[in-house]
Design an enzyme around this catalytic site. Structure first.
Site, PDB file in Angstrom:
ATOM      1  N   LYS A   1       0.834  -1.222   0.000  1.00 56.39           N
ATOM      2  CA  LYS A   1       0.000   0.000   0.000  1.00 56.39           C
ATOM      3  C   LYS A   1       0.860   1.260   0.000  1.00 56.39           C
ATOM      4  O   LYS A   1       0.624   2.180  -0.769  1.00 56.39           O
ATOM      5  CB  LYS A   1      -0.905  -0.006   1.247  1.00 56.39           C
ATOM      6  CG  LYS A   1      -1.543   1.340   1.556  1.00 56.39           C
ATOM      7  CD  LYS A   1      -2.396   1.303   2.794  1.00 56.39           C
ATOM      8  CE  LYS A   1      -1.697   1.607   4.095  1.00 56.39           C
ATOM      9  NZ  LYS A   1      -1.359   2.996   4.379  1.00 56.39           N
ATOM     10  N   ASN A   2       1.882   1.280   0.866  1.00 53.71           N
ATOM     11  CA  ASN A   2       2.642   2.525   1.029  1.00 53.71           C
ATOM     12  C   ASN A   2       3.643   2.766  -0.106  1.00 53.71           C
ATOM     13  O   ASN A   2       4.302   3.811  -0.142  1.00 53.71           O
ATOM     14  CB  ASN A   2       3.327   2.553   2.395  1.00 53.71           C
ATOM     15  CG  ASN A   2       2.300   2.743   3.510  1.00 53.71           C
ATOM     16  OD1 ASN A   2       1.156   3.114   3.242  1.00 53.71           O
ATOM     17  ND2 ASN A   2       2.699   2.475   4.745  1.00 53.71           N
TER      18      ASN A   2
ATOM     19  N   ARG B   1      -4.699   9.729   3.895  1.00 50.54           N
ATOM     20  CA  ARG B   1      -3.599  10.643   4.146  1.00 50.54           C
ATOM     21  C   ARG B   1      -2.648  10.718   2.947  1.00 50.54           C
ATOM     22  O   ARG B   1      -2.085  11.753   2.642  1.00 50.54           O
ATOM     23  CB  ARG B   1      -2.855  10.174   5.393  1.00 50.54           C
ATOM     24  CG  ARG B   1      -1.674  11.029   5.707  1.00 50.54           C
ATOM     25  CD  ARG B   1      -1.315  10.956   7.144  1.00 50.54           C
ATOM     26  NE  ARG B   1      -0.117  11.745   7.367  1.00 50.54           N
ATOM     27  CZ  ARG B   1      -0.126  13.021   7.707  1.00 50.54           C
ATOM     28  NH1 ARG B   1      -1.261  13.654   7.857  1.00 50.54           N
ATOM     29  NH2 ARG B   1       0.996  13.664   7.904  1.00 50.54           N
TER      30      ARG B   1
ATOM     31  N   CYS C   1      -5.767   7.835   9.101  1.00 47.96           N
ATOM     32  CA  CYS C   1      -6.036   7.105  10.338  1.00 47.96           C
ATOM     33  C   CYS C   1      -5.848   7.985  11.573  1.00 47.96           C
ATOM     34  O   CYS C   1      -5.101   8.965  11.536  1.00 47.96           O
ATOM     35  CB  CYS C   1      -5.086   5.922  10.436  1.00 47.96           C
ATOM     36  SG  CYS C   1      -5.662   4.480   9.561  1.00 47.96           S
TER      37      CYS C   1
ATOM     38  N   ARG D   1      -0.282  14.107  13.291  1.00 43.32           N
ATOM     39  CA  ARG D   1       0.110  14.000  11.889  1.00 43.32           C
ATOM     40  C   ARG D   1       0.145  15.343  11.140  1.00 43.32           C
ATOM     41  O   ARG D   1      -0.565  15.549  10.152  1.00 43.32           O
ATOM     42  CB  ARG D   1      -0.766  12.983  11.172  1.00 43.32           C
ATOM     43  CG  ARG D   1      -0.800  11.657  11.910  1.00 43.32           C
ATOM     44  CD  ARG D   1      -1.341  10.547  11.089  1.00 43.32           C
ATOM     45  NE  ARG D   1      -0.372  10.044  10.120  1.00 43.32           N
ATOM     46  CZ  ARG D   1      -0.617   9.040   9.296  1.00 43.32           C
ATOM     47  NH1 ARG D   1      -1.770   8.440   9.314  1.00 43.32           N
ATOM     48  NH2 ARG D   1       0.305   8.622   8.454  1.00 43.32           N
TER      49      ARG D   1
ATOM     50  N   ASP E   1       4.124   0.287  11.954  1.00 43.25           N
ATOM     51  CA  ASP E   1       2.901  -0.330  11.423  1.00 43.25           C
ATOM     52  C   ASP E   1       2.709  -1.758  11.926  1.00 43.25           C
ATOM     53  O   ASP E   1       1.638  -2.338  11.745  1.00 43.25           O
ATOM     54  CB  ASP E   1       2.916  -0.335   9.885  1.00 43.25           C
ATOM     55  CG  ASP E   1       2.839   1.069   9.318  1.00 43.25           C
ATOM     56  OD1 ASP E   1       2.477   1.989  10.058  1.00 43.25           O
ATOM     57  OD2 ASP E   1       3.162   1.241   8.123  1.00 43.25           O
TER      58      ASP E   1
ATOM     59  N   ILE F   1       7.288   6.652  16.910  1.00 46.36           N
ATOM     60  CA  ILE F   1       6.960   7.368  15.662  1.00 46.36           C
ATOM     61  C   ILE F   1       5.634   8.138  15.779  1.00 46.36           C
ATOM     62  O   ILE F   1       5.582   9.325  15.486  1.00 46.36           O
ATOM     63  CB  ILE F   1       6.878   6.400  14.449  1.00 46.36           C
ATOM     64  CG1 ILE F   1       8.095   5.458  14.403  1.00 46.36           C
ATOM     65  CG2 ILE F   1       6.699   7.176  13.137  1.00 46.36           C
ATOM     66  CD1 ILE F   1       9.382   6.049  13.924  1.00 46.36           C
TER      67      ILE F   1
ATOM     68  N   ARG G   1      -9.063  -0.447   3.991  1.00 49.91           N
ATOM     69  CA  ARG G   1      -8.258   0.624   3.390  1.00 49.91           C
ATOM     70  C   ARG G   1      -6.894   0.095   2.962  1.00 49.91           C
ATOM     71  O   ARG G   1      -6.290   0.602   2.030  1.00 49.91           O
ATOM     72  CB  ARG G   1      -8.029   1.758   4.417  1.00 49.91           C
ATOM     73  CG  ARG G   1      -9.201   2.677   4.605  1.00 49.91           C
ATOM     74  CD  ARG G   1      -8.767   3.879   5.403  1.00 49.91           C
ATOM     75  NE  ARG G   1      -7.420   4.259   5.000  1.00 49.91           N
ATOM     76  CZ  ARG G   1      -6.531   4.863   5.763  1.00 49.91           C
ATOM     77  NH1 ARG G   1      -6.845   5.183   6.981  1.00 49.91           N
ATOM     78  NH2 ARG G   1      -5.335   5.157   5.300  1.00 49.91           N
TER      79      ARG G   1
END
Ligand code: EPU
Length: 419
Positions: A22-23, A92, A116, A121, A302, A324, A395
């Site tokens: 995904k990222n 995002r 999320c 953020r 994650d 993080i 998602r």
């Protein structure tokens, strides 16, 4: 709103194939707008975040056609449009369109992106980089207006803090300048995949340690195809599921991107075997772990909640430190509800496994990884479990329900209204 019902644990068995990351997929699709020529992206995950992004692209008159995991992008008729609240609130990663728009149109108007609920953020590191590159901005009622202010040719600057998103966004925004040197960048495996793609479409980029150098050259018309890397977080989610219940072979993975989590599992005595592009996880009870999330190659944030569930079933205590994001501890409230002793001190959790309570439980996912972690908990607990707000999981995880069902899992979608 959608939910899943997870029945009594089954002995999960079988093979699960991991989807594209995904990222990587989100910034790669945005980067495809910077190509001169048509792009074919392969191994694209079929997830909600990508659906939402493709909807935005279609509105911008970009042609996109998707057949299973292949996505064709033709940006010939791409036009400038402000990006609205409705479009960007869901994901995002839509912030990558800012950098892309700055290179293509020298301006961008965008509602500040959502995503999320894992912390504040902010996007100050992105904005600082854009300023260094000659853009100026204002924010009015949560809408960012940004445009070129100075025509700079050569720029050298340092990103004001480490950020995955800002490093990519800054390079996207830098591509109309002649030469840019950026220090203090952060490219995890997904970001490196995007840099490889930018090089393929003709941008001259060199990365040495955390310093990136870009030099402008004329772009040639090219047809590009690129296969994105597999999702290391999805892969490890199924590894943890296998360790909690049964024997799962996780295939189509880059094990070299997962060295630290794998080493932690082995050191704690879990039964995990890696071969070529596979990981085989067999149900085992390891000892507790000391986890500290850090930027790559450190332990991925994650995976923190997902490993948190594994630690709840371990034979000894664990200590989990999140460095993080400030709000990624929701899973420990749920673990506490089912009887685990949880002690929180600032950004640290001390977890003492205890006997689980046995009442039926309804959980509510608050973000993507929290939702996945709750489903793993559900698959491991000896009782019926409902996980509400399952749309968070959709998602970022392709066919989550179908993949677990194919392993023999008792999981099904429910309509929350009829529950
Ligand atoms: N940060 C700032 N200012 C900024 C940008 C970031 O203060 O301008 C802070 C963040 O609030 C956070 C830290 O810096 O505390 C790191 O954020 P970073 O920018 O590195 O992460 P990101 O780009 O927001 C991406 C992934 C995340 C993943 C992190 C770390 C996407 C769309 N998101 O987020 O993925 O956790 O990198 O690997 O690529 C997920 O997949 O569940 C997810 C949250």
């Amino acid at each position: 709103m959608s939910g899943v019902l997870i029945g009594k644990p089954a002995n999960l068995k079988g093979t699960v194939k991991i989807s594209g990351a995904k990222n990587a997929a989100i910034p790669l699709i945005c980067a495809a707008l910077l190509a001169k020529g048509k792009v074919l992206l392969k191994n694209v995950p079929q997830i909600k975040d990508i659906e939402n992004l493709l909807e935005i692209l279609r509105r911008l008159d970009c042609k996109v056609s998707q057949k299973r995991h292949r996505l064709r992008i033709d940006n010939t008729n791409l036009k400038y449009q402000p990006l609205t609240f409705e479009e960007v609130k869901k994901m995002r990663g839509s912030y990558y369109l800012i950098g892309v728009f700055l290179t293509l149109f020298s301006k961008c108007e965008i509602y500040l992106p959502g995503g999320c609920n894992i912390g504040k953020r902010p996007i100050d590191i992105h904005l600082d980089a854009f300023e260094q590159l000659g853009f100026s901005y204002k924010i009015i009622q949560d809408t960012l207006f940004i445009a070129k202010e100075k025509e700079l040719k050569e720029v050298s600057f340092r990103l004001k803090n480490k950020s995955v998103g800002a490093s990519l966004n800054a390079i996207f925004a830098a591509l109309s300048l002649s030469k840019v040197t950026m220090m203090n960048t952060l490219f995890e495996p997904e970001g490196k995949d995007v840099l490889t793609f930018l090089q393929k479409i003709g941008y001259s980029i060199r990365l040495c340690s955390d310093e990136l150098v870009y030099e402008k050259k004329p772009l040639e018309f090219r047809m590009i195809s690129h296969k994105m890397i597999p999702d290391r977080i999805e892969a490890m989610t199924y590894v943890v599921l296998g360790l909690l219940s049964g024997k799962i072979t996780v295939c189509n993975v880059c094990t070299e991107d997962l060295e630290l989590p794998l080493e932690l599992l082995r050191k704690s005595g879990y039964d995990i075997v890696t071969e070529n592009k596979k990981m085989i996880a067999t149900c085992s009870r390891g000892s507790g772990m000391n986890i500290i999330t850090e930027v790559y190659p450190g332990f991925p944030t994650d995976l923190q909640a997902i490993f948190g569930v594994l630690c709840a079933f371990a034979s000894t205590e664990s200590e989990i430190t999140e460095t993080i994001f400030e709000n990624r501890f929701q899973i420990y409230e749920d673990l506490h509800r089912v009887g685990i002793s949880v002690c929180k001190e600032n950004n640290k959790i001390l977890l003492k496994p205890q006997k689980f309570s046995s009442d039926a439980v309804v959980f509510q996912a608050k973000d993507l990884r929290h939702g996945a972690a709750l489903c793993l908990l559900g698959c491991a607990l000896f009782q019926d479990v409902v996980v509400e707000n399952f749309e968070y999981v959709e998602r970022g995880y392709e066919n989550f329900i179908a993949k677990i069902q194919s392993l023999g899992g008792n999981i099904e979608r429910i309509n929350e209204k009829n529950k």
